[in-house]
Design a protein around this motif. Sequence first.
Motif, PDB file in Angstrom:
ATOM      1  N   ALA A   2       0.816  -1.216   0.000  1.00 47.32           N
ATOM      2  CA  ALA A   2       0.000   0.000   0.000  1.00 47.32           C
ATOM      3  C   ALA A   2       0.852   1.269   0.000  1.00 47.32           C
ATOM      4  N   GLU A   4       2.038   4.482   1.482  1.00 47.72           N
ATOM      5  CA  GLU A   4       2.252   4.688   2.910  1.00 47.72           C
ATOM      6  C   GLU A   4       3.025   5.989   3.114  1.00 47.72           C
ATOM      7  N   ARG A   5       2.940   6.525   4.350  1.00 45.32           N
ATOM      8  CA  ARG A   5       3.740   7.712   4.681  1.00 45.32           C
ATOM      9  C   ARG A   5       4.626   7.407   5.872  1.00 45.32           C
ATOM     10  N   THR A   6       5.827   7.974   5.848  1.00 43.80           N
ATOM     11  CA  THR A   6       6.747   7.811   6.967  1.00 43.80           C
ATOM     12  C   THR A   6       7.354   9.161   7.314  1.00 43.80           C
ATOM     13  N   GLU A  78       6.377   9.743   1.119  1.00 45.78           N
ATOM     14  CA  GLU A  78       5.247   8.897   0.712  1.00 45.78           C
ATOM     15  C   GLU A  78       5.677   7.957  -0.407  1.00 45.78           C
ATOM     16  N   GLU A  80       5.096   3.473  -1.974  1.00 46.20           N
ATOM     17  CA  GLU A  80       4.708   2.086  -1.712  1.00 46.20           C
ATOM     18  C   GLU A  80       5.620   1.545  -0.610  1.00 46.20           C
ATOM     19  N   GLY A  81       5.039   1.060   0.463  1.00 45.80           N
ATOM     20  CA  GLY A  81       5.837   0.512   1.562  1.00 45.80           C
ATOM     21  C   GLY A  81       6.886   1.490   2.069  1.00 45.80           C
ATOM     22  N   PRO A 122       4.169   1.567  11.355  1.00 44.53           N
ATOM     23  CA  PRO A 122       3.033   2.460  11.035  1.00 44.53           C
ATOM     24  C   PRO A 122       2.575   3.299  12.228  1.00 44.53           C
TER      25      PRO A 122
END
Length: 140
Positions: A2, A4-6, A78, A80-81, A122
């Motif tokens: 998905a 995702e944001r980190t 941002e 994927e993964g 997450p």
Amino acid sequence: MALERTFSIIKPDATKRNLTGKIVAKFEEAGLRVVASKRIQMTLAQAQEFYGVHSERPFFGELCEFMISEPVVVQVLEGEGAIAKNREVMGATNPADAAPGTIRAEFAESVGENSVHGSDAPETAAVEIAYFFSGLELVG
Ligand code: YYY
Ligand code: MG
């Protein structure tokens, strides 16, 4: 996988040596998009709260003093993964153990002054993003 944001911090040892652009290039080459970014001077209270999980570790005082020794660049990445991908691009905590080509292998000075922070899960990503950014500052 998905989208995702980190949360990322370009740390004082890196901002001091004008490595911000080179580090952002590593993120972008790995397919991570910068959806928020600002340069800030962290306060001691912020550093202590941010690294609160490490408060009992012997390096805590030194770590917090280091984090306020120069401005830092806080970012939301941002992709994927994104959480795992960022950890991969960062490399191991100790630059001596970091894989060739990773940010820490190329730029970090020591285990303490290791150029970047990246969220590890997450739940921590969500908390760390919200600690430094409002929703309006995230532009995907
Ligand atoms: O997530 P990461 O930054 O790779 O490592 P952590 O184990 O979460 O430690 C956070 C931070 O603490 C690390 O980036 C440098 C510092 N530190 C240290 O100074 N000495 C250690 N032995 C371990 C960590
Ligand atoms: Mg960590």
